[in-house]
Design an enzyme around this catalytic site. Structure first.
Site, PDB file in Angstrom:
ATOM      1  CB  CYS A   1     -63.668 -48.739   7.770  1.00 28.87           C
ATOM      2  SG  CYS A   1     -65.312 -48.507   7.089  1.00 28.87           S
TER       3      CYS A   1
ATOM      4  CB  CYS B   1     -69.990 -42.723   9.842  1.00 24.26           C
ATOM      5  SG  CYS B   1     -68.237 -42.631   9.419  1.00 24.26           S
TER       6      CYS B   1
HETATM    7  O1  PYC Z   1     -67.991 -46.613   9.450  1.00 23.19           O
HETATM    8  O2  PYC Z   1     -66.076 -45.691   9.919  1.00 23.19           O
HETATM    9  C1  PYC Z   1     -66.984 -45.950   9.136  1.00 23.19           C
HETATM   10  C2  PYC Z   1     -66.876 -45.497   7.743  1.00 23.19           C
HETATM   11  C3  PYC Z   1     -65.912 -44.698   7.193  1.00 23.19           C
HETATM   12  C4  PYC Z   1     -66.225 -44.540   5.843  1.00 23.19           C
HETATM   13  C5  PYC Z   1     -67.373 -45.258   5.593  1.00 23.19           C
HETATM   14  N1  PYC Z   1     -67.747 -45.838   6.769  1.00 23.19           N
END
Ligand code: PYC
Length: 314
Positions: free
Chosen positions: A91, A241
């Site tokens: 994550c 993300c």
């Molecule tokens: O930042 O990799 C990320 C992530 C995955 C799910 C929520 N954030």
């Protein structure tokens, strides 16, 4: 789990996306590797995952991070990420939050930090101004230009890529990526994920594609692109993300649109930004993702044996 009476956590957000780091009270999962520890958590301690991230203590966007002993002698800690529906490979926003949390409690200082995860070793550089740059697990394009037939949308073509989790990356013409339209974006990306599943489109080894990532032109002038990311359950990522940006870098590079080292500024749905780039290491591509996290709280979660919802609403 019945003898757990309290769990210590620190909350932070990374570019808007919450991370809840578990510091104590959760019995150390057994196992010699991070994969074994993650599997023990899944098999024997899943009630604690729900207790930490589900309502009434959390909500569907919270990503939890359990700190464990590391696998490697030079790593500061091991970390297993989890959310409202299960466990995450890596994550990106969560790792940035973990590093800032470790700094907050005095376990790391600005400089280099090594950490172990179930999908491999990762590291981070913590700058004096608090910015964190993570060095992710290798990212790769798995399948380019895959077409899936989606109710309401018809044929949708996109790429399947790994960035520490599995992603389907696509654009939907005529669907603006605006925060005010997030309910509709959640609905459409869930339709896409269900269709991928129903039509047997997977990551390598038949792994489930649990994240769907939409792209459009950016709103910010300093960004290259804007995204909206559906996370494994029914939440969307408030940040751009980290693993999704890593997958995007791998796709851009494979299609000849991003050179090694070239910066890519990914804007997320709330208008925050990650800067990413790729480094070659032998025959793999290593994504670097830079962003900021802020500690927002420190608390003790209490478990009253009389409370019927002490392990969260399911
Ligand atoms: O930042 O990799 C990320 C992530 C995955 C799910 C929520 N954030």
């Amino acid at each position: 789990m019945n003898d757990v009476r309290s769990i210590e956590v620190i909350d932070s957000h990374t570019e808007g996306e919450p991370t809840r780091v578990v510091l104590g009270g959760w019995p150390e999962p057994s196992g010699a590797t991070m994969v074994e520890r993650r599997d023990v958590m899944r098999r024997e301690q899943d009630a604690l995952r729900r207790a930490v991230v589900h309502e009434p203590r959390g909500h569907d966007a919270v990503v939890g991070a359990l700190l464990t002993a590391p696998e490697r002698a030079d790593a500061v800690a091991g970390v297993v990420f989890f959310n409202d529906v299960g466990y995450l490979g890596m994550c990106g926003h969560g790792l940035i939050g973990v590093v800032r949390t470790l700094q907050h409690i005095g376990r790391v200082e600005p400089g280099h930090v090594e950490l172990d995860t179930p999908v491999g070793p990762v590291s981070a550089e913590l700058a004096r101004d608090g910015a964190v740059t993570i060095r992710n697990v290798p990212a790769r394009l798995h399948r380019a230009d895959v077409t899936v037939t989606v109710p309401e949308l018809g044929e949708v073509t996109g790429d399947v890529a790994w960035g520490g989790n599995w992603f389907f990356l696509t654009e939907l013409a005529g669907v603006p990526l605006e925060f005010s339209r997030r309910a509709e974006l959640l609905r459409l990306t869930t339709l896409i994920r269900d269709a991928l599943d129903a039509q047997g489109i997977t990551g390598s080894g038949g792994e489930w594609i649990d994240h769907v990532e939409l792209f459009s032109a950016p709103v910010r002038q300093d960004a290259d692109s804007r995204n909206f990311v559906l996370c494994p359950g029914s939440a969307y990522d408030r940040s751009p993300c980290g693993t999704g940006t890593s997958a995007k870098l791998a796709v851009l590079h494979a299609k000849g649109h991003l050179a090694l080292g070239q910066r890519w500024r990914q804007e997320g749905i709330v208008g925050s930004l990650f800067t990413g780039w790729l480094e070659a290491a032998g025959d793999v591509l290593i994504p670097h993702i830079q962003g900021r996290a802020f500690v927002t709280g420190r608390s003790t979660l209490l478990f009253d044996p009389q409370d019927p919802f002490r392990y969260g609403l399911t």
